[in-house]
Each structure stands twice: as C-alpha cells, then as structure tokens.
Write a protein that holds these residues in place. Structure first.
Motif, PDB file in Angstrom:
ATOM      1  N   TYR A   6      49.440  42.374  39.838  1.00 15.53           N
ATOM      2  CA  TYR A   6      48.991  41.260  40.885  1.00 15.53           C
ATOM      3  C   TYR A   6      49.588  41.228  42.118  1.00 15.53           C
ATOM      4  N   GLN A   7      49.195  40.543  43.131  1.00 12.77           N
ATOM      5  CA  GLN A   7      49.690  40.109  44.328  1.00 12.77           C
ATOM      6  C   GLN A   7      50.090  38.743  44.333  1.00 12.77           C
ATOM      7  N   PRO A   8      51.555  38.536  44.469  1.00 10.91           N
ATOM      8  CA  PRO A   8      51.917  37.223  44.201  1.00 10.91           C
ATOM      9  C   PRO A   8      51.447  36.416  45.539  1.00 10.91           C
ATOM     10  N   THR A  58      50.511  49.025  47.919  1.00  9.18           N
ATOM     11  CA  THR A  58      49.045  49.050  47.678  1.00  9.18           C
ATOM     12  C   THR A  58      48.746  48.907  45.972  1.00  9.18           C
ATOM     13  N   LYS A  59      47.628  48.521  45.855  1.00  7.56           N
ATOM     14  CA  LYS A  59      47.161  48.138  44.544  1.00  7.56           C
ATOM     15  C   LYS A  59      46.909  49.665  43.777  1.00  7.56           C
ATOM     16  N   GLU A  60      46.340  50.454  44.515  1.00  9.85           N
ATOM     17  CA  GLU A  60      46.072  51.763  44.054  1.00  9.85           C
ATOM     18  C   GLU A  60      47.166  52.474  43.833  1.00  9.85           C
ATOM     19  N   ALA A  61      48.227  52.270  44.107  1.00  8.67           N
ATOM     20  CA  ALA A  61      49.644  53.065  43.846  1.00  8.67           C
ATOM     21  C   ALA A  61      50.199  52.389  42.633  1.00  8.67           C
ATOM     22  N   ALA A  66      50.907  53.035  36.600  1.00  7.70           N
ATOM     23  CA  ALA A  66      50.793  52.571  35.206  1.00  7.70           C
ATOM     24  C   ALA A  66      50.065  53.663  34.546  1.00  7.70           C
ATOM     25  N   LYS A  67      48.969  54.389  35.115  1.00 11.53           N
ATOM     26  CA  LYS A  67      48.201  55.595  34.355  1.00 11.53           C
ATOM     27  C   LYS A  67      49.174  56.729  34.305  1.00 11.53           C
ATOM     28  N   GLU A  68      50.062  57.030  35.355  1.00 10.83           N
ATOM     29  CA  GLU A  68      50.840  58.243  35.175  1.00 10.83           C
ATOM     30  C   GLU A  68      51.891  57.881  34.039  1.00 10.83           C
ATOM     31  N   VAL A  75      44.552  44.201  36.091  1.00 11.01           N
ATOM     32  CA  VAL A  75      44.879  44.085  37.483  1.00 11.01           C
ATOM     33  C   VAL A  75      44.130  42.486  37.798  1.00 11.01           C
ATOM     34  N   ILE A  76      44.931  41.754  38.172  1.00 12.48           N
ATOM     35  CA  ILE A  76      44.423  40.550  38.585  1.00 12.48           C
ATOM     36  C   ILE A  76      44.549  40.331  40.169  1.00 12.48           C
ATOM     37  N   ASP A  77      42.919  40.139  40.747  1.00  9.89           N
ATOM     38  CA  ASP A  77      42.974  40.130  42.061  1.00  9.89           C
ATOM     39  C   ASP A  77      43.169  38.577  42.446  1.00  9.89           C
ATOM     40  N   ARG A  78      43.757  38.388  43.738  1.00 10.91           N
ATOM     41  CA  ARG A  78      44.086  37.095  44.194  1.00 10.91           C
ATOM     42  C   ARG A  78      42.928  36.495  44.986  1.00 10.91           C
ATOM     43  N   ASN A  79      42.557  35.396  44.826  1.00 12.97           N
ATOM     44  CA  ASN A  79      41.488  34.561  45.511  1.00 12.97           C
ATOM     45  C   ASN A  79      42.171  34.275  47.026  1.00 12.97           C
ATOM     46  N   VAL A  80      41.461  34.814  47.881  1.00 12.73           N
ATOM     47  CA  VAL A  80      41.941  34.339  49.655  1.00 12.73           C
ATOM     48  C   VAL A  80      41.348  33.193  49.740  1.00 12.73           C
ATOM     49  N   ALA A  81      42.244  32.320  50.216  1.00  7.61           N
ATOM     50  CA  ALA A  81      41.699  30.912  50.936  1.00  7.61           C
ATOM     51  C   ALA A  81      41.310  31.284  52.350  1.00  7.61           C
ATOM     52  N   LYS A  82      40.275  30.645  52.502  1.00  2.00           N
ATOM     53  CA  LYS A  82      39.709  30.562  54.051  1.00  2.00           C
ATOM     54  C   LYS A  82      40.437  29.605  54.721  1.00  2.00           C
ATOM     55  N   PRO A  83      40.770  30.278  55.973  1.00  2.00           N
ATOM     56  CA  PRO A  83      41.553  29.201  56.949  1.00  2.00           C
ATOM     57  C   PRO A  83      40.557  28.232  57.507  1.00  2.00           C
ATOM     58  N   VAL A  84      41.137  26.841  57.438  1.00  2.00           N
ATOM     59  CA  VAL A  84      40.656  25.670  58.210  1.00  2.00           C
ATOM     60  C   VAL A  84      40.739  25.694  59.520  1.00  2.00           C
ATOM     61  N   ILE A  85      39.682  25.586  60.118  1.00  2.00           N
ATOM     62  CA  ILE A  85      40.137  25.387  61.561  1.00  2.00           C
ATOM     63  C   ILE A  85      40.123  24.009  62.090  1.00  2.00           C
TER      64      ILE A  85
END
Length: 102
Positions: A6-8, A58-61, A66-68, A75-85
């Motif tokens: 995951y990406q913290p 990177t996620k691919e690395a 892990a496969k090697e 794999v847990i993908d992070r929800n990216v918050a949209k910036p509030v203008i």
C-alpha cells in the motif's frame, strides 16, 4: 504469510507528502499479541509483522519483489482526495452554506 502492499497516507502533523510517495510492503500478524500483566504493554512473538517494513519507489517494484520471493500479497490502492479550491472571497459570499458566526 500474507503481505499488504500500500501507499501510506499523508501524516497529520505536516502538510508535506514526502513520506506518502513510497509504496510499503508490510506483513500481516500471524500470532495474537499478548499483554504484559505487570506493565500493561502489548507484545508479540511475530518478528515479520512487528519489525519488517520494506519501502519501494513504485507499486510495480513492490509487486515484483513479492512475486520473486513467493510472498502472497494484497495490493491496496489509496483513494486520492480531490483538492478543494477556496478563495478568501468565499468567506463573504451570499451563497455561503453556513452562517457567519462571530
């Protein structure tokens, strides 16, 4: 032995995103944690879950590692918050949702 990739999230103490750019491979807990009866500290006998935390650019690395090494992973993908203008003039807008309270 299952690993999470995951990406913290960004830290709450700083506005920067430096530590949130890397991908982390972390192992799940295999044995339950125990509580010390005297001090109340929690401890565990699983060294992989408590000590090993691998960082990748990177996620691919991380997935390739892990496969090697034949590590079952999730794999847990992070929800990216949209910036509030926001603008300073929005504080004085007539279309303001909340009333100005001072």
């Amino acid at each position: 032995m299952l690993a999470r990739i995951y990406q913290p999230a960004k830290t709450a103490m700083q506005s920067g995103k430096t530590k949130a750019q890397n991908w982390v491979l972390e192992f799940e807990q295999q044995s339950p944690r125990t509580t010390d009866p005297l001090m109340g500290w929690t401890s565990g006998s699983d060294m992989l879950a408590s000590e090993v935390r691998l960082k990748f650019d990177t996620k691919e690395a991380a997935i390739a590692y892990a496969k090697e090494h034949k590590i079952a992973h999730e794999v847990i993908d992070r929800n990216v918050a949209k910036p509030v203008i926001k603008a300073y003039s929005d504080n004085f807008s007539y279309r303001r949702r909340m009333p100005w309270t001072h």
